[in-house]
Every structure is written in structure tokens, then in C-alpha cells.
Design a protein around this motif. Structure first.
Motif, short mmCIF file in Angstrom:
data_model
loop_
_atom_site.label_atom_id
_atom_site.label_comp_id
_atom_site.label_asym_id
_atom_site.label_seq_id
_atom_site.Cartn_x
_atom_site.Cartn_y
_atom_site.Cartn_z
N ARG A 96 -8.32 14.68 -1.55
CA ARG A 96 -7.69 13.61 -2.33
C ARG A 96 -7.37 12.40 -1.45
N ILE A 97 -7.66 11.21 -1.97
CA ILE A 97 -7.17 9.97 -1.37
C ILE A 97 -5.82 9.72 -2.01
N ASP A 98 -4.76 10.09 -1.30
CA ASP A 98 -3.45 10.12 -1.96
C ASP A 98 -2.33 9.51 -1.13
N GLU A 99 -2.67 8.79 -0.08
CA GLU A 99 -1.65 8.06 0.68
C GLU A 99 -2.27 6.77 1.17
N LEU A 100 -1.76 5.65 0.65
CA LEU A 100 -2.39 4.37 0.98
C LEU A 100 -1.34 3.27 0.99
N VAL A 116 3.69 -2.63 1.42
CA VAL A 116 3.52 -2.13 0.06
C VAL A 116 2.81 -0.78 0.06
N SER A 117 3.38 0.17 -0.66
CA SER A 117 2.77 1.48 -0.84
C SER A 117 2.02 1.49 -2.17
N LEU A 118 0.74 1.87 -2.13
CA LEU A 118 -0.07 1.88 -3.34
C LEU A 118 -0.25 3.30 -3.88
N LEU A 119 -0.77 4.21 -3.06
CA LEU A 119 -1.00 5.59 -3.47
C LEU A 119 -0.01 6.51 -2.76
N ALA A 120 0.37 7.59 -3.45
CA ALA A 120 1.34 8.53 -2.88
C ALA A 120 0.97 9.95 -3.30
N PRO A 121 1.18 10.93 -2.42
CA PRO A 121 0.79 12.31 -2.73
C PRO A 121 1.76 13.01 -3.66
N VAL A 122 1.34 14.13 -4.19
CA VAL A 122 2.23 14.98 -4.96
C VAL A 122 3.38 15.41 -4.06
N GLY A 123 4.60 15.29 -4.57
CA GLY A 123 5.78 15.54 -3.78
C GLY A 123 6.50 14.27 -3.41
N ALA A 124 5.81 13.13 -3.52
CA ALA A 124 6.45 11.83 -3.29
C ALA A 124 7.20 11.41 -4.55
N ASP A 125 7.85 10.27 -4.48
CA ASP A 125 8.66 9.80 -5.60
C ASP A 125 7.81 9.54 -6.83
N GLU A 126 6.68 8.85 -6.66
CA GLU A 126 5.79 8.53 -7.77
C GLU A 126 4.36 8.87 -7.37
N PRO A 127 3.94 10.12 -7.51
CA PRO A 127 2.58 10.51 -7.11
C PRO A 127 1.51 9.70 -7.83
N TYR A 128 0.49 9.34 -7.07
CA TYR A 128 -0.56 8.45 -7.58
C TYR A 128 -1.74 8.62 -6.64
N TYR A 129 -2.88 9.12 -7.12
CA TYR A 129 -3.95 9.50 -6.21
C TYR A 129 -5.30 9.48 -6.90
N ALA A 130 -6.35 9.53 -6.07
CA ALA A 130 -7.73 9.59 -6.54
C ALA A 130 -8.34 10.92 -6.12
N PRO A 208 -20.86 15.24 -11.98
CA PRO A 208 -19.93 14.61 -11.02
C PRO A 208 -18.89 13.76 -11.74
N TYR A 209 -17.68 13.74 -11.22
CA TYR A 209 -16.61 12.97 -11.85
C TYR A 209 -15.71 12.34 -10.79
N GLY A 210 -14.93 11.36 -11.24
CA GLY A 210 -13.87 10.77 -10.45
C GLY A 210 -12.62 10.67 -11.30
N ILE A 211 -11.46 10.84 -10.69
CA ILE A 211 -10.20 10.84 -11.43
C ILE A 211 -9.17 9.97 -10.70
N LEU A 326 -14.52 3.34 -5.27
CA LEU A 326 -13.11 3.29 -5.63
C LEU A 326 -12.51 2.02 -5.04
N PHE A 327 -11.97 1.16 -5.92
CA PHE A 327 -11.21 0.01 -5.45
C PHE A 327 -9.75 0.39 -5.46
N ALA A 328 -9.08 0.20 -4.33
CA ALA A 328 -7.65 0.48 -4.24
C ALA A 328 -7.03 -0.57 -3.33
N GLY A 329 -6.38 -1.56 -3.93
CA GLY A 329 -5.82 -2.61 -3.09
C GLY A 329 -5.24 -3.75 -3.88
N ALA A 330 -5.17 -4.90 -3.23
CA ALA A 330 -4.56 -6.10 -3.80
C ALA A 330 -5.59 -6.87 -4.62
N LYS A 331 -5.11 -7.52 -5.68
CA LYS A 331 -5.99 -8.30 -6.55
C LYS A 331 -6.18 -9.71 -5.97
#
Length: 610
Positions: A96-100, A116-130, A208-211, A326-331
Motif C-alpha cells: 500500500r502507498i499509505d504515507e505521503l 501537509v500530510s496527504l495519505l495516512a496508514p490505517v491506525g492514523a487519525d484519518e486513514p487514506y491510502y492507495a 487488475p484493479y486499483g483502489i 496514480l496522481f497524489a499531490g497538489a493541484k
């Protein structure tokens, strides 16, 4: 139409501007900073809420797989992500890409604030991952393919960086070898190459999939009508934006096992989550058909987007592969434009919320971006943009101001016609129209420049509020963030007195305005003094109050917008003054100011005698 009628037209146009801004201010109030509870506990890994991984094969030709719960494994190894723009890590648990984190952006304008924190792993305050993988088809089970909790092995690479990919592998022990190569550019784009080799004796089918999974609604969401924050997708050239609460209202989809929306994409697109300034999107290879899924897990409060590619059958001894990004960043406008123009991401610039006036906001921002690159300061770029806009509408403004000057020259004739007509309104209007036609004067033309400013005002407000380039952009002195209100305040005499300023959004902050709003009110007041005060008491009162009402209303708006309005007033004042003088009418600005004060003193004396 006499001078009083002309004043009524001007008041009507000004009042219309006032009403529109008032409605805008009420319906779209400035976003409030989220309240922070200093006593709130910091979550630990054991406090994380488990997240379900979607049934990625639910609506493909493969058999539906059961959802797998994502768990946090503290001992799972991690690989570092380190680029000029990003830092973070990849968990070998599920790959998982889960810390960014975004290296070049901080939470506040303070230089020592957190990045700025964008992605966070399970167990963090607001988990958010690819998460990426393969959905099992006919003849396979969930255990036959790598899942969310599978521990991958590292074939090569320790740090994911530009020109330094990493390769992960996993062998299911039953004839299938999975391989995943991850690479990243210097900005915000990850490339994911997945492959599966069949070393068994029978063909297998996989998809194949992406989530992208997000646990709960972000705590810093603005909930501001002018701004979309939520799910966003481009499907075969059609843009869709869905709020989080609308996702919760999706009907239950039996094949997906959750409330879901499914779209079959034939040629290309992308899907993901967009925040105010940041975004994550799954981007299948251009021209590759796929299924786009948006779903919600009501029990765990997890929002999820998926891209599921067509099922592939892999014969013994053969290898199947799939490409995705996967795009993960600033607009960032320039970066997103590059991905759109040079790397074929379909209409990627539309991931920026340009709004209803996109036909104005897009060119306005393009010019603003160019001016900022040339000048090197966004505040001066806004002033430069104002000059360009005023230059474009100068022909219309010129006709308007010439007409106003001629109206003043015709004032004696208009007064004579009014005197001769007496109470005969029909005769008065007929004679007035004859005079206007003879002198080629349009009494309503004075309203046009004011009315023309309304869509430009809204478009520029949208640009300043939405686009990342205005965030934390300084101008001069105390103006260190053009996307925020003027931080100075009359409450402490703009920094002279030794106490702080009122909290943004409070009543005191609305009353004790900053220096820029004060300059705005003064510039509007001076613009009025190009003409004598109207004789009608009602009109006179409206004109007297209008600049100061606008001053307080716009005090809580973004500084960049107030800078535009001040520059617009100053340029308009200069244009009108010079054009009127060229037509033989010399505005007596100082005389009108003195006359206004004298009338005020005379009224005060009269009130005392009463």
C-alpha cells in the motif's frame, strides 16, 4: 431623462452590485477554521478502524470476491518515498502507498509549521491510502491472489525516487508469481506496472484493479458551496463531481456488496478524491477500457473509488500485465497541465474546480499565472490583470464616460425642458428622448461598466479562492497570504497597540477591519466625488453609505480580491477623470468633497436650531 433619472440608473447599477455581493456573502460565507480540541487524544495504531478492501471483481466477468479487511501491522516493513516534491513510505503489507507528505507545502504560513500530510496508514487519525492488486476470476479464490494484508518481498530497490523504481514480488505457492514495479516522477505521478506469471498447468483469469480508500470525511473539509470537495471522475470526456453525502445515498449494489455507483469507461479517464488544494486520482492507461466504481461502507464510514480493468486469461507459461498511474499531490496548474498535454491524461485541468463561469475563470487564471511568472509576485500580478481587464473594456468605458460628460453639459437644457413640461411626464419624456437622440447620448450607458464587473468579480473570487497558486502567496508588508483576509485590524490600530487581533470570522473581526478594506472604502468614496452629490435626499443617502457598507462587507474577503477591487477603483477614477476632461468637463473632486462637508455642517446646524 434628467440628471435625477441618470442618478437613479447609477444607483440601480450600484445597488445591484451591492445586492449580488450581499447574497454571495450570505450564501457563500467565508470558511471558518476548524475547531481544534487541545485535549483530544492522539490515536495510536491500535485505535485505527479496520477498512474493508472493495470487491474489485464485483462487476467484471470474474467471480465476485469477498471483501478483505485492511489491518494495521506495526511490524510490516516499509520502503521510503523520497522525491523533490514528496516524502513518505510504502507498506509491504499489501504494497500500500499509505504515507505521503507534500514537501513544498506547509499547513500555515509559519515557516516552522508541519508540512501537509496527504495519505495516512490505517491506525492514523484519518486513514487514506492507495492499493493495487488482482481480482480472482473463475477457478481462483481470494487466497490465490495477493490481498490487502499480503506481505510482499522486495526484489530490488530500497527508496522510491525519480529514476529509482522499486520492484515487489509475491508467490502464491500454487503456480502464480505476482510482480509489481512502482516508479515516480519529480512531481506527483506514480506509475504502477503489475504482472502475473502462470507457472501452473491450467489457465487462470484475473482482473487488475486499483483502489483509493478514505476513512471518513476529512476533518478540514470547507463545506463551502463555491468549492467542490469529494469524489471526482472523468469518464470518456464527461466530468462528474459527487459530494460525500451524495455517495452515502447511493442505492445498494449487490455485485459490489455496498451502496455504489458503477460506470463503464470505454476509452479513458480517471477517478479519485479532490480536496481544496490536494487530490488523489487513479488513472488507467489511455485507451484502456475499465470499470469505474464509487462505493461507501456505511458500517465503517469508508469512501472508496476503484478502477477495474478487463479480465485477462493467462495460459500456462504466459504472463499478463497491466499499466496504471496514480496522481497524489497538489493541484498545481502548470503540473496538471503538463500531465494533460504531454502525458495524455484526459482533461486533467478540469480537476481544478473552475465553477460555473469556467469560460472566464480559466482564461483569467491563465493570464494571472503568466503575469505572476513574469513579475514574480501574485499581488502585483493581480494589479496587472486588473490593468489588462480595464484596457479590454476601455472602448465601452470610454463611450460610457463620454456619455456621462455630455449629460452634464446638457444639464441646463434638461432643466429647461423639465421646467417647461411641468407635470406632463409624457411630454417630458418625449422632449428628453428628442434631446438625447439629437446629441447622441445614452443615459443608461453609465451602468454598463458597473454591470460588466459583476461576472469578472465572481470569476476572480473563484480563482483566488480555489487555485493553489494564491495559497500563502505574499504581496507586500503585512499581506502574506492573498487567499486570506487582511490580517491587520483597527482593533489594535493595525499593529500599533500591543494586543492581538480578533479571531477570523468573529463579529469583532467584521467590525475592526484591516488596512486594505479601509483603502477600498476610501477609493470608492473618492470615485463618487467625481460628480456632485445628487439633489434627491434618498439618492444622496444611498451614495453616502455605499462605500462604507462595501468596505465592511469585503473586509472578510480574500486580500487578493480586495487588491483587485482597489486597483479597479483607482484605474476607473483615473480613466473617468481624464475622459471627462477631454470632453470639456472638468470634475471638481476637491470642491465636491468640501461641498459635501459643508452640507453636513449646515445640516448639523439646522438640526440644532430645531
Amino acid at each position: 431623462m434628467d440628471m435625477d433619472d441618470q442618478n437613479k440608473n447609477l444607483i440601480l447599477a450600484t445597488a445591484l452590485s451591492f445586492i449580488v455581493i450581499l447574497v454571495w456573502f450570505v450564501v457563500f460565507p467565508p470558511p471558518e477554521a476548524p475547531a481544534v480540541d487541545p485535549n483530544a487524544p492522539v490515536p495510536t495504531a491500535s485505535e485505527g478502524t479496520p477498512a474493508p478492501v472493495a470487491d474489485a471483481g464485483g462487476a467484471t466477468t470474474t467471480e465476485a470476491t469477498s471483501g478483505e479487511t485492511v489491518v494495521a501491522e506495526a511490524s510490516a516493513p516499509r520502503l521510503t518515498i523520497d522525491t523533490p516534491s514528496l516524502k513518505g513510505s510504502i507498506s509491504l503489507q499489501g504494497g500500500r502507498i499509505d504515507e505521503l507528505f507534500l514537501k513544498n507545502y506547509r499547513e500555515t504560513i509559519e515557516p516552522d509549521s508541519d508540512i501537509v500530510s496527504l495519505l495516512a496508514p490505517v491506525g492514523a487519525d484519518e486513514p487514506y491510502y492507495a492499493l493495487y492488486g488482482w481480482a480472482p476470476g473463475a477457478g481462483l479464490t481470494g487466497e490465490s491472489v495477493p490481498g490487502a494484508n499480503t506481505i510482499w518481498s522486495v526484489e530490488s530497490g530500497e527508496t522510491l525516487a525519480p529514476d529509482s523504481p522499486i520492484i515487489l514480488t509475491w508467490d502464491n505457492g500454487a503456480g502464480l508469481k505476482f510482480r509489481r514495479e512502482l516508479s515516480v516522477d519529480k512531481d506527483f505521478m506514480f506509475s504502477v506496472h503489475q504482472s502475473v506469471e502462470n507457472t501452473g498447468s491450467a489457465p487462470v483469469s484475473l482482473a487488475p484493479y486499483g483502489i483509493l480508500a478514505r476513512h471518513g470525511i476529512p476533518g478540514d473539509i470547507k463545506k463551502f458551496f463555491i468549492l467542490h470537495e469529494g469524489l471526482i471522475a472523468m469518464s470518456d470526456g464527461e466530468l462528474s463531481e459527487t459530494d460525500y453525502d451524495d455517495v452515502e445515498e447511493y442505492p445498494f449494489n449487490p455485485r459490489e456488496g455496498a451502496p455504489a455507483d458503477v460506470t463503464q469507461v470505454a476509452e479513458g479517464g480517471w477517478i479519485g478524491f479532490t480536496d481544496h488544494y490536494w487530490m488523489t486520482t487513479l488513472i488507467p492507461a489511455p485507451g484502456m477500457p475499465y470499470k469505474a466504481v464509487t462505493k461507501f461502507d456505511p458500517q465503517r464510514g469508508i469512501y472508496q473509488t476503484e478502477t477495474v480493468l478487463a479480465t485477462q486469461t493467462v495460459a500456462p507459461g504466459e504472463t499478463a500485465s497491466a499499466e496504471s498511474r496514480l496522481f497524489a499531490g497538489a493541484k498545481e496548474w502548470a503540473t496538471i497541465k503538463q500531465y494533460q498535454d504531454e502525458e495524455g491524461v484526459d482533461r486533467f485541468l478540469d480537476s481544478i474546480d473552475w465553477g460555473w463561469f469556467f469560460f472566464l475563470t480559466k482564461p483569467i487564471f491563465a493570464v494571472l499565472h503568466w503575469l505572476n511568472a513574469v513579475i514574480g509576485n501574485m499581488g502585483w500580478a493581480i494589479i496587472g490583470l486588473t490593468l489588462l481587464i480595464k484596457a479590454l473594456v476601455l472602448p465601452l468605458a470610454y463611450k460610457s464616460y463620454v456619455s456621462m460628460a455630455k449629460m452634464k453639459e446638457l444639464q441646463p437644457q434638461m432643466e429647461k425642458i423639465k421646467e417647461n413640461a411641468g407635470d406632463d411626464r409624457q411630454a417630458l419624456q418625449k422632449e428628453m428622448m428628442t434631446l438625447y437622440k439629437k446629441e447622441k447620448v445614452n443615459p443608461a450607458s453609465g451602468c454598463l461598466p458597473i454591470l460588466l464587473q459583476i461576472p469578472i468579480f465572481f470569476s476572480l473570487y473563484k480563482v483566488i479562492f480555489v487555485t493553489l497558486e494564491l495559497r500563502h502567496a505574499p504581496w507586500i508588508g503585512w499581506i502574506n497570504d492573498l487567499s486570506a483576509p487582511d490580517p491587520s485590524s483597527l482593533y489594535n490600530l493595525w499593529g500599533i497597540l500591543p494586543w492581538g487581533t480578533p479571531e477570523p470570522g468573529s463579529v469583532l473581526a467584521l467590525i475592526f477591519i484591516g488596512i486594505l478594506p479601509l483603502c477600498l472604502g476610501v477609493s470608492m468614496w473618492l470615485q463618487q466625488k467625481l460628480n456632485p452629490s445628487p439633489t434627491d435626499p434618498t439618492q444622496k443617502m444611498i451614495f453616502a453609505w455605499m462605500p462604507w457598507v462595501f468596505m465592511f462587507m469585503l473586509g472578510s474577503f480574500a486580500s487578493g480580491l480586495v487588491v483587485y477591487w482597489i486597483a479597479n477603483n483607482v484605474i476607473t477614477f483615473t480613466q473617468q477623470y481624464l475622459i471627462m476632461r477631454s470632453q470639456g468637463y472638468k470634475p471638481d473632486v476637491f470642491g465636491n468633497i468640501i461641498a459635501g462637508f459643508k452640507r453636513g455642517e449646515a445640516k448639523a446646524e439646522a438640526d440644532k436650531k430645531k
